[in-house]
Design a protein around this motif. Sequence first.
Motif, mmCIF file in Angstrom:
data_model
loop_
_atom_site.group_PDB
_atom_site.id
_atom_site.type_symbol
_atom_site.label_atom_id
_atom_site.label_comp_id
_atom_site.label_asym_id
_atom_site.label_seq_id
_atom_site.Cartn_x
_atom_site.Cartn_y
_atom_site.Cartn_z
ATOM 1 N N ASP A 120 0.842 -1.199 0.000
ATOM 2 C CA ASP A 120 0.000 0.000 0.000
ATOM 3 C C ASP A 120 0.875 1.246 0.000
ATOM 4 O OD1 ASP A 120 -2.142 -1.702 0.046
ATOM 5 O OD2 ASP A 120 -2.624 -1.394 2.147
ATOM 6 N N ALA A 121 1.758 1.322 -0.984
ATOM 7 C CA ALA A 121 2.700 2.439 -1.101
ATOM 8 C C ALA A 121 2.987 2.693 -2.578
ATOM 9 C CB ALA A 121 4.004 2.105 -0.375
ATOM 10 N N THR A 122 3.469 3.867 -2.880
ATOM 11 C CA THR A 122 3.861 4.156 -4.260
ATOM 12 C C THR A 122 5.281 3.659 -4.534
ATOM 13 O OG1 THR A 122 4.473 6.398 -3.586
ATOM 14 C CG2 THR A 122 2.307 6.105 -4.599
ATOM 15 N N TYR A 123 6.213 3.912 -3.604
ATOM 16 C CA TYR A 123 7.595 3.479 -3.747
ATOM 17 C C TYR A 123 8.035 2.803 -2.461
ATOM 18 C CZ TYR A 123 7.363 6.579 -7.717
ATOM 19 O OH TYR A 123 6.978 7.178 -8.890
ATOM 20 N N ILE A 124 8.882 1.783 -2.598
ATOM 21 C CA ILE A 124 9.328 0.990 -1.448
ATOM 22 C C ILE A 124 10.818 0.696 -1.560
ATOM 23 C CG2 ILE A 124 7.085 -0.110 -1.036
ATOM 24 C CD1 ILE A 124 8.184 -2.571 -2.589
ATOM 25 N N ILE A 125 11.385 0.310 -0.425
ATOM 26 C CA ILE A 125 12.754 -0.211 -0.396
ATOM 27 C C ILE A 125 12.657 -1.678 -0.014
ATOM 28 C CG2 ILE A 125 15.001 -0.130 0.729
ATOM 29 C CD1 ILE A 125 14.546 2.880 1.126
ATOM 30 N N ILE A 126 13.114 -2.528 -0.916
ATOM 31 C CA ILE A 126 13.083 -3.978 -0.676
ATOM 32 C C ILE A 126 14.357 -4.346 0.068
ATOM 33 C CG2 ILE A 126 12.907 -6.258 -1.728
ATOM 34 C CD1 ILE A 126 11.614 -4.819 -4.184
#
Length: 189
Positions: A120-126
């Motif tokens: 539920d985010a536009t950009y993430i850090i995996i």
Amino acid sequence: MRTKAVRLYGKNDLRLEEFELPPIKEDEILAHVVSDSICMSSYKAAIQGPDHKRVPKDIDKNPIMIGHEFCGEILEVGLKWKDKFKPGQKFTIQPALLYEGGPMGLLSAPGYSYKYIGGDATYIIIPNEVMEMNCLLPYNGEAYFYGSLSEPMSTIIGAFHACYHREQGKYIHHMGIVEGGNMALLAAG
């Protein structure tokens, strides 16, 4: 990179917020989430908050991003993973990491336990552990929403295997046609 995400701060305390993600580390990947399915497990995490087994106790100070059935596109790859993943590559996630070193030990999962990864985010850090556990899956489908459905489909298949290929109370796996057994058709076409 600025992101907009639904974050969990406590029981029934979900907030849509916009904030800056930190720069990725050499063992992380920056990604754009295109599609996220909604799951009853996310509802359960929102209702239970820090009492949920996968949610950290300190979310009032360190909120987590929710959503674990997602698909997207890789934007930037840290040095450690440059030989395996490329910017522009589509991906989906297997959220059951079974990684001992995560914030909730073996129960850690994207969409429940992490500050910078959730659907539920536009950009993430995996984080590194997703790749270490081979849970960042290349996706070659045409529609992103199909990739978001890979996790719920895997639970359906797992339930069928548990019901039709195991004796109750035992963990021995039997494959094939069983006399007097039942058969389930998962997909046809």
